[in-house]
Scaffold this motif. Structure first.
Motif, short mmCIF file in Angstrom:
data_model
loop_
_atom_site.label_atom_id
_atom_site.label_comp_id
_atom_site.label_asym_id
_atom_site.label_seq_id
_atom_site.Cartn_x
_atom_site.Cartn_y
_atom_site.Cartn_z
N VAL A 31 0.83 -1.20 0.00
CA VAL A 31 0.00 0.00 0.00
C VAL A 31 0.87 1.25 0.00
O VAL A 31 1.98 1.26 0.54
CB VAL A 31 -0.96 0.04 1.21
CG1 VAL A 31 -1.86 -1.18 1.22
CG2 VAL A 31 -0.21 0.17 2.53
N THR A 32 0.34 2.29 -0.62
CA THR A 32 0.98 3.60 -0.56
C THR A 32 0.02 4.57 0.11
O THR A 32 -1.20 4.38 0.10
CB THR A 32 1.35 4.13 -1.95
OG1 THR A 32 0.14 4.46 -2.66
CG2 THR A 32 2.15 3.12 -2.74
N ASP A 33 0.59 5.64 0.67
CA ASP A 33 -0.23 6.67 1.30
C ASP A 33 0.68 7.84 1.62
O ASP A 33 1.91 7.73 1.49
CB ASP A 33 -0.87 6.12 2.59
CG ASP A 33 -2.27 6.69 2.84
OD1 ASP A 33 -2.38 7.93 2.99
OD2 ASP A 33 -3.23 5.91 2.88
N VAL A 34 0.09 8.96 2.03
CA VAL A 34 0.88 10.10 2.51
C VAL A 34 0.69 10.32 4.00
O VAL A 34 1.35 11.16 4.60
CB VAL A 34 0.54 11.39 1.75
CG1 VAL A 34 0.98 11.29 0.29
CG2 VAL A 34 -0.95 11.73 1.84
N ASP A 35 -0.22 9.57 4.60
CA ASP A 35 -0.50 9.68 6.03
C ASP A 35 0.48 8.77 6.79
O ASP A 35 0.30 7.56 6.87
CB ASP A 35 -1.94 9.26 6.31
CG ASP A 35 -2.36 9.46 7.76
OD1 ASP A 35 -1.48 9.46 8.64
OD2 ASP A 35 -3.58 9.60 8.00
N GLU A 36 1.52 9.39 7.35
CA GLU A 36 2.58 8.59 7.97
C GLU A 36 2.09 7.84 9.20
O GLU A 36 2.54 6.72 9.47
CB GLU A 36 3.77 9.49 8.30
CG GLU A 36 4.43 10.06 7.04
CD GLU A 36 5.68 10.85 7.33
OE1 GLU A 36 6.03 11.00 8.51
OE2 GLU A 36 6.32 11.32 6.37
N ALA A 37 1.18 8.42 9.96
CA ALA A 37 0.65 7.73 11.13
C ALA A 37 -0.13 6.49 10.71
O ALA A 37 -0.01 5.42 11.32
CB ALA A 37 -0.23 8.67 11.94
N ALA A 38 -0.94 6.63 9.66
CA ALA A 38 -1.70 5.48 9.16
C ALA A 38 -0.77 4.42 8.59
O ALA A 38 -0.98 3.22 8.79
CB ALA A 38 -2.70 5.94 8.11
N LEU A 39 0.28 4.84 7.89
CA LEU A 39 1.23 3.89 7.34
C LEU A 39 1.92 3.09 8.45
O LEU A 39 2.14 1.88 8.31
CB LEU A 39 2.29 4.62 6.50
CG LEU A 39 1.84 5.11 5.13
CD1 LEU A 39 2.86 6.08 4.55
CD2 LEU A 39 1.62 3.95 4.17
#
Length: 253
Positions: A31-39
């Motif tokens: 998965v990719t994302d920009v939300d570091e906490a969620a990652l």
């Protein structure tokens, strides 16, 4: 054999539900994302990377890494999206309009652009784009979001035509209102714009479906898994609505 699955915006919400569903059937998921906490909170066994879906260079670099480590790609879920501004068209801010289209539309195009060489090389693959019922009916006070989601459907159908000869299928999923923090923020913004309460807005949206219900993220994930399965081998270029059957796209309470 397990599939190799990439999901953009996959660290929370619908994307995370997709990731869990593919993982549950034994697939390898990135998965990719920009939300570091969620990652940082992504479940064990799911690979996570910080990538801006609207950045061509970042997306290109990411898919090169996917190619190097996995040697190919079987399933792409182009899921990145933001709700964009809530405003009447005469009050629309151009910068906010462009930001919304950058993530929702450019992000979908860039995912397809960079996944295509991997799938073409193996002459197989499935691309699933997350659109919205806003891409079918419009969405009052959400012009940039609706415009982007309509465009995602046109992008998907074009990709399905271009890549079909290479054994690659493409479809779009149109969720309706999906329970979770994101739709809660939408209801709050729309309530303020319409001088209503968020609960009244929620009730109106539920009443606008034949089933009288809002969807859960898992309902969308189940459709994504089906579209990637052998059972959907002849399903391409299609728009799959998962919304309890919207009978009134702009319900009044």
């Amino acid at each position: 054999m397990s599939a190799r699955v990439v999901i953009t915006a996959g660290a929370s919400g619908i994307g995370l539900a997709m990731a869990r569903a593919f993982q549950a059937r034994g697939d390898r998921v990135w998965v990719t994302d920009v939300d570091e906490a969620a990652l940082a909170a992504v479940p064990d066994g799911i690979v996570a990377a910080r990538v801006d879906a609207s950045d061509d260079a970042q997306m290109g670099g990411f898919f090169k890494e996917v190619s190097a480590l996995w040697g190919g790609l079987d399933v792409l879920c182009a899921n990145a999206g933001i709700k964009g501004p809530t405003a009447a068209i005469e009050d629309m801010d151009l910068a906010q309009w462009r930001d919304c289209l950058a993530v929702n539309l450019d992000g979908a195009m860039l995912a397809a652009k960079h996944a295509t060489p991997l799938m073409k090389a193996q002459r197989s693959g499935v691309m699933t784009f997350t659109s919205s019922t806003a891409g079918l009916y419009g969405f009052p006070y959400r012009a940039p979001y609706a415009a982007a989601k309509w465009a995602v459907i046109g992008l998907m159908k074009t990709v399905a035509m271009e890549l079909g000869p290479f054994g690659i299928r493409a479809n779009a999923i149109c969720p309706g209102s999906v329970n979770g923090p994101r739709i809660d923020r939408v209801f709050e913004a729309e309530a303020a714009a319409k001088d209503m309460t968020p609960d009244a807005v929620r009730a109106g949206y539920a009443a606008g479906t034949a089933l009288g219900l809002l969807s859960d993220a898992e309902d969308i994930a189940n459709m994504a898994v089906f579209l990637a399965s052998e059972g959907a081998r002849m399903v391409s270029g299609q728009v799959m609505t998962v919304d309890g059957f919207t009978i009134n796209p702009d319900p009044k309470v």
